[in-house]
Write a protein that holds these residues in place. Sequence first.
Motif, PDB file in Angstrom:
ATOM      1  N   GLU A  91       0.835  -1.214   0.000  1.00  0.00           N
ATOM      2  CA  GLU A  91       0.000   0.000   0.000  1.00  0.00           C
ATOM      3  C   GLU A  91       0.867   1.260   0.000  1.00  0.00           C
ATOM      4  O   GLU A  91       0.542   2.251  -0.668  1.00  0.00           O
ATOM      5  CB  GLU A  91      -0.910  -0.021   1.222  1.00  0.00           C
ATOM      6  CG  GLU A  91      -2.007  -1.100   1.143  1.00  0.00           C
ATOM      7  CD  GLU A  91      -2.853  -1.125   2.399  1.00  0.00           C
ATOM      8  OE1 GLU A  91      -2.513  -0.370   3.357  1.00  0.00           O
ATOM      9  OE2 GLU A  91      -3.862  -1.873   2.432  1.00  0.00           O
ATOM     10  N   ASN A  92       1.969   1.247   0.766  1.00  0.00           N
ATOM     11  CA  ASN A  92       2.861   2.411   0.788  1.00  0.00           C
ATOM     12  C   ASN A  92       3.524   2.633  -0.556  1.00  0.00           C
ATOM     13  O   ASN A  92       3.694   3.793  -0.994  1.00  0.00           O
ATOM     14  CB  ASN A  92       3.918   2.206   1.876  1.00  0.00           C
ATOM     15  CG  ASN A  92       3.345   2.244   3.261  1.00  0.00           C
ATOM     16  OD1 ASN A  92       2.294   2.858   3.485  1.00  0.00           O
ATOM     17  ND2 ASN A  92       3.987   1.562   4.203  1.00  0.00           N
ATOM     18  N   LYS A  93       3.876   1.538  -1.262  1.00  0.00           N
ATOM     19  CA  LYS A  93       4.501   1.694  -2.578  1.00  0.00           C
ATOM     20  C   LYS A  93       3.520   2.289  -3.576  1.00  0.00           C
ATOM     21  O   LYS A  93       3.886   3.107  -4.431  1.00  0.00           O
ATOM     22  CB  LYS A  93       5.008   0.345  -3.054  1.00  0.00           C
ATOM     23  CG  LYS A  93       6.216  -0.182  -2.287  1.00  0.00           C
ATOM     24  CD  LYS A  93       6.632  -1.551  -2.800  1.00  0.00           C
ATOM     25  CE  LYS A  93       7.817  -2.068  -1.990  1.00  0.00           C
ATOM     26  NZ  LYS A  93       8.233  -3.431  -2.480  1.00  0.00           N
ATOM     27  N   ASN A  94       2.242   1.859  -3.474  1.00  0.00           N
ATOM     28  CA  ASN A  94       1.232   2.358  -4.410  1.00  0.00           C
ATOM     29  C   ASN A  94       0.951   3.833  -4.187  1.00  0.00           C
ATOM     30  O   ASN A  94       0.567   4.555  -5.134  1.00  0.00           O
ATOM     31  CB  ASN A  94      -0.056   1.554  -4.270  1.00  0.00           C
ATOM     32  CG  ASN A  94       0.128   0.101  -4.683  1.00  0.00           C
ATOM     33  OD1 ASN A  94       0.980  -0.197  -5.540  1.00  0.00           O
ATOM     34  ND2 ASN A  94      -0.669  -0.797  -4.124  1.00  0.00           N
ATOM     35  N   ARG A  95       1.112   4.335  -2.986  1.00  0.00           N
ATOM     36  CA  ARG A  95       0.864   5.750  -2.704  1.00  0.00           C
ATOM     37  C   ARG A  95       1.884   6.646  -3.394  1.00  0.00           C
ATOM     38  O   ARG A  95       1.587   7.747  -3.851  1.00  0.00           O
ATOM     39  CB  ARG A  95       0.905   6.006  -1.209  1.00  0.00           C
ATOM     40  CG  ARG A  95      -0.281   5.410  -0.456  1.00  0.00           C
ATOM     41  CD  ARG A  95      -0.164   5.712   1.007  1.00  0.00           C
ATOM     42  NE  ARG A  95      -1.263   5.082   1.762  1.00  0.00           N
ATOM     43  CZ  ARG A  95      -1.381   5.133   3.078  1.00  0.00           C
ATOM     44  NH1 ARG A  95      -0.445   5.781   3.788  1.00  0.00           N
ATOM     45  NH2 ARG A  95      -2.392   4.538   3.668  1.00  0.00           N
TER      46      ARG A  95
END
Length: 390
Positions: free
Chosen positions: A385-389
């Motif tokens: 999720e952090n990478k997608n942000r």
Amino acid sequence: MKPRQVLEIFTAAQRRTEPKSLVILRAFIAVLFFTILICYIFIQIEDVRLDTPIFSVVQSHDEESIIPIPNVYFEYDHPFTIACQINGRLTKTLPEDCLTHLQQPELSLTDKGVYKGAFKANGLKFIRSDIEKIDFTFTVNNLTEILSDDIGIEIRIFDSEAQDPLDIKNFKETNVHVIDNFLSLIDLNMYHIFSQQHHTVELSRIKRKIAKEFWWNILGIPPIFVDETHINSHLEVHPLLNAPTNSYSKLTFVMRTWRVPLEKEQKAKTLFDTVGQIAGVAGTLSLLYAFLFGAGPSAIQSWGIVQKMKCFGIKKGVRKHINRRYPRLPFIHTSEDGKDNENIKENNLNDYDEVIERLDAVERFLKEYVVDADFLAQLEKLDNENKNRF
């Protein structure tokens, strides 16, 4: 038996990672242990709830110089009259003054054939340096006619400054436990005095702190206390000497001691006292479950003694299940021929697909039986999720 272990049983059943017979046995033992724990908790709670408070002396005795004269109730099957006199070293109360505190016996409207009278102190006191006793004289007409079936005059003695146990309708306190405590005093100082005898009652006084019982007191929260007093007594009987005609008997009250102890009511147990016992039983059941079925997916030793048993087909079922789900296990294949072992190793290293399949079997085996990987899966999800942000 931990709740998490119970959930693991049904999770295993849904994923079908264990034989059906083993899942059923796990469920039965889990429910049995959980029932034992609940029953033990219930027994402990009832034991605390039904624990009878006890009175204990909480401080040294203090000597009093003035103690109230008690109230006395009289009851007899025949008509009789009462005379009284308070005698002191320095003060002598006239009989007429004492009679103002007497209620002469009258036929009771509620108890047919019974005559009831009373002495109400109304502020009269024993004084250590002066007044130490009070005398009552009882007179009965036709004394010789009633002695054949005489059961004596019944007397009850109560502290004149405390609430009257016989007057329960006008009690100041409404707490059930406090009322029950007062009612227990009704027969504490009850005696029967008989004809041609001089009865001497030695008195002492006790102060009490009575606990108002509420449900939260079993948790260890200090209760609210009610301050009360009561009389303790001891009866001695002597022959009646130099008595006038028709004198039935004589009764004398004297102070036995001027020391007044303070007693405080306390429960011996609270729920907090039983937490350690409940935790001990829960820990014992948990260890027993781990001994039978293993410590669970979060520990290295996953299997217990049940998985190794030959009875009920559990051992056979476990072996078939593992061979069916993990065909590339155990980790190392052995053979009596050392050359064959070298050929197997060389073939496995060259066969990339077989290595991947073996690693996948090992990973699934570790997740299902040895390592709890849910936390790692959550971390991976958060990383994605952090990478997608960004």
